[in-house]
Scaffold this active site. Sequence first.
Site, short mmCIF file in Angstrom:
data_model
loop_
_atom_site.label_atom_id
_atom_site.label_comp_id
_atom_site.label_asym_id
_atom_site.label_seq_id
_atom_site.Cartn_x
_atom_site.Cartn_y
_atom_site.Cartn_z
N MET A 132 -13.03 3.68 -42.71
CA MET A 132 -12.66 2.29 -42.73
C MET A 132 -13.38 1.50 -43.84
O MET A 132 -13.21 0.53 -43.88
CB MET A 132 -13.08 1.78 -41.43
CG MET A 132 -11.91 2.54 -40.51
SD MET A 132 -12.34 1.53 -38.71
CE MET A 132 -10.86 0.53 -38.48
N ASN B 102 -15.53 27.26 -33.92
CA ASN B 102 -15.27 28.44 -33.55
C ASN B 102 -14.90 28.79 -32.01
O ASN B 102 -14.79 27.66 -31.33
CB ASN B 102 -16.69 29.34 -33.72
CG ASN B 102 -17.85 29.07 -32.85
OD1 ASN B 102 -17.78 29.02 -31.75
ND2 ASN B 102 -18.92 28.62 -33.52
N ARG C 286 -15.95 30.17 -29.50
CA ARG C 286 -16.72 29.95 -28.36
C ARG C 286 -16.78 28.35 -28.26
O ARG C 286 -16.74 27.84 -27.01
CB ARG C 286 -18.06 30.27 -28.60
CG ARG C 286 -19.21 30.06 -27.59
CD ARG C 286 -20.54 30.52 -27.65
NE ARG C 286 -21.26 30.44 -26.54
CZ ARG C 286 -22.58 30.84 -26.15
NH1 ARG C 286 -22.98 31.56 -27.15
NH2 ARG C 286 -23.01 30.58 -25.15
N ARG D 126 -13.22 18.82 -22.14
CA ARG D 126 -12.53 17.79 -22.51
C ARG D 126 -10.91 17.99 -21.91
O ARG D 126 -10.24 16.91 -22.30
CB ARG D 126 -12.25 17.54 -23.81
CG ARG D 126 -13.88 17.30 -24.59
CD ARG D 126 -14.37 15.93 -24.14
NE ARG D 126 -15.66 15.63 -24.52
CZ ARG D 126 -16.53 14.53 -24.38
NH1 ARG D 126 -15.78 13.67 -23.50
NH2 ARG D 126 -17.53 14.22 -24.91
C1 LIG Z 1 -16.26 13.07 -18.72
C2 LIG Z 1 -17.32 13.05 -19.41
C3 LIG Z 1 -17.88 11.73 -19.65
C4 LIG Z 1 -18.90 11.17 -20.44
N1 LIG Z 1 -19.49 10.24 -20.30
C5 LIG Z 1 -20.65 9.95 -21.36
C6 LIG Z 1 -21.37 8.80 -21.28
O1 LIG Z 1 -21.07 7.60 -20.34
N2 LIG Z 1 -22.35 8.24 -22.16
C7 LIG Z 1 -22.62 9.50 -23.10
O2 LIG Z 1 -23.50 9.31 -23.90
N3 LIG Z 1 -21.90 10.65 -22.88
C8 LIG Z 1 -20.97 10.83 -22.28
N4 LIG Z 1 -20.39 12.02 -22.37
C9 LIG Z 1 -20.87 13.07 -23.24
C10 LIG Z 1 -21.73 14.29 -22.71
O3 LIG Z 1 -22.70 13.77 -22.17
C11 LIG Z 1 -22.11 15.30 -23.82
O4 LIG Z 1 -22.92 14.37 -24.79
C12 LIG Z 1 -20.90 15.55 -24.82
O5 LIG Z 1 -19.62 15.96 -24.05
C13 LIG Z 1 -21.35 16.79 -25.54
O6 LIG Z 1 -21.24 18.07 -24.78
P1 LIG Z 1 -22.55 18.80 -24.71
O7 LIG Z 1 -23.59 18.03 -24.28
O8 LIG Z 1 -22.08 20.21 -23.97
O9 LIG Z 1 -22.90 19.36 -26.14
P2 LIG Z 1 -22.41 19.81 -27.33
O10 LIG Z 1 -23.09 19.26 -28.44
O11 LIG Z 1 -20.93 20.20 -27.14
O12 LIG Z 1 -23.21 21.27 -27.46
C14 LIG Z 1 -22.76 22.72 -26.55
C15 LIG Z 1 -23.82 23.17 -25.79
O13 LIG Z 1 -24.99 23.52 -26.59
C16 LIG Z 1 -26.23 23.22 -25.91
N5 LIG Z 1 -26.94 22.14 -26.70
C17 LIG Z 1 -26.58 21.70 -27.76
N6 LIG Z 1 -27.44 20.85 -28.23
C18 LIG Z 1 -28.48 20.79 -27.59
C19 LIG Z 1 -29.72 20.08 -27.42
N7 LIG Z 1 -30.14 19.43 -28.52
N8 LIG Z 1 -30.64 20.73 -26.62
C20 LIG Z 1 -30.06 21.42 -25.62
N9 LIG Z 1 -29.05 22.17 -25.72
C21 LIG Z 1 -28.04 21.81 -26.66
C22 LIG Z 1 -25.93 22.85 -24.58
O14 LIG Z 1 -25.88 23.84 -23.87
C23 LIG Z 1 -24.56 22.17 -24.69
O15 LIG Z 1 -23.63 22.06 -23.59
C24 LIG Z 1 -19.32 12.24 -21.17
C25 LIG Z 1 -18.48 13.56 -21.30
C26 LIG Z 1 -17.60 13.87 -20.50
C27 LIG Z 1 -16.85 15.14 -20.55
#
Ligand SMILES: Cc1cc2nc3c(=O)[nH]c(=O)nc-3n(C[C@H](O)[C@H](O)[C@H](O)COP(=O)(O)OP(=O)(O)OC[C@H]3O[C@@H](n4cnc5c(N)ncnc54)[C@H](O)[C@@H]3O)c2cc1C
Length: 247
Positions: free
Chosen positions: A99, A192, A194, A203
């Site tokens: 943007m 990927n 996975r 999601r």
């Molecule tokens: C219904 C819903 C509501 C939500 N509401 C909020 C909200 O109000 N506020 C907010 O901030 N977020 C919110 N989130 C976001 C959520 O908390 C996650 O940050 C986001 O979905 C990313 O997913 P993930 O944590 O599995 O990480 P991803 O980045 O998808 O990583 C995949 C996996 O890798 C591992 N991983 C990645 N990075 C790390 C790390 N640094 N340390 C340890 N393990 C790691 C974990 O096992 C993780 O599950 C929401 C998500 C959902 C689905």
Amino acid sequence: MEVTLLEATDDPEEVICTGARNDYMSDFVGDQTFEERMASIEGDDIEEKKRTLIGHLLSHGHYGPFEHVQATFAVKGISRSCMAQITRHRHVSFDVQSMRYVAFDDVDPEAVGEGEMVVTPPSASDPDWIGRNQKGGAVDDETIEKREEIFQESVKRSVEEYQELLDLGMPPEDARFVLPIGTEVNMVMSMNARMLMHVADMRAAADSQWEIREMTERVLDLAKEWCPITFAYYEENMKNRKNRLAP
Ligand SMILES: Cc1cc2nc3c(=O)[nH]c(=O)nc-3n(C[C@H](O)[C@H](O)[C@H](O)COP(=O)(O)OP(=O)(O)OC[C@H]3O[C@@H](n4cnc5c(N)ncnc54)[C@H](O)[C@@H]3O)c2cc1C
């Protein structure tokens, strides 16, 4: 919203199976045909053998081989709110329409929110729509008309004022501050297989917001065409599973 598959690993399930076979063979997979690599796997033909091995990997939580194959999707017209949600996934790579460099100076404010520039949530016009943390339940016609009017007026006014600020010489990167969070954005994302399952776990789930859920369902439909055995198994056996920490 539109979601298309731009590019993806060819023969993804051969790559997944080859990765997995490597782990349990004394021979070098690089010296063998795919049929030779799969010789000891149960099944009457190569498709059945792939189904056997992929089902075994997924049911035993052996997810590493699914990281070798990647797909790139183009997503058109999601809200900045949806973009903020999906970009929380750290193992997905993104390009997001800027943007700062793209100014929406030729958009007709009268069309905004009606298929133009700002996504209109279903709850703006559907009296029976129930969302999270909503005050009350279904509403009457008068209430929904009022809701729709306020929503449409608000987003139109934001875009008019944004364009006025551009005309007054304000840079697009600063004028955008007045735009709503529903402003549309186009995005390219790669992940990927996975990670795709992990994104879908989180999601496509019922507690996700309708927009990211719709986007994820479309991604999953495309994934089923690209990597059919894997995502058919995912849909039948893994989708909506309770433990959604990571696949
Ligand atoms: C219904 C819903 C509501 C939500 N509401 C909020 C909200 O109000 N506020 C907010 O901030 N977020 C919110 N989130 C976001 C959520 O908390 C996650 O940050 C986001 O979905 C990313 O997913 P993930 O944590 O599995 O990480 P991803 O980045 O998808 O990583 C995949 C996996 O890798 C591992 N991983 C990645 N990075 C790390 C790390 N640094 N340390 C340890 N393990 C790691 C974990 O096992 C993780 O599950 C929401 C998500 C959902 C689905």
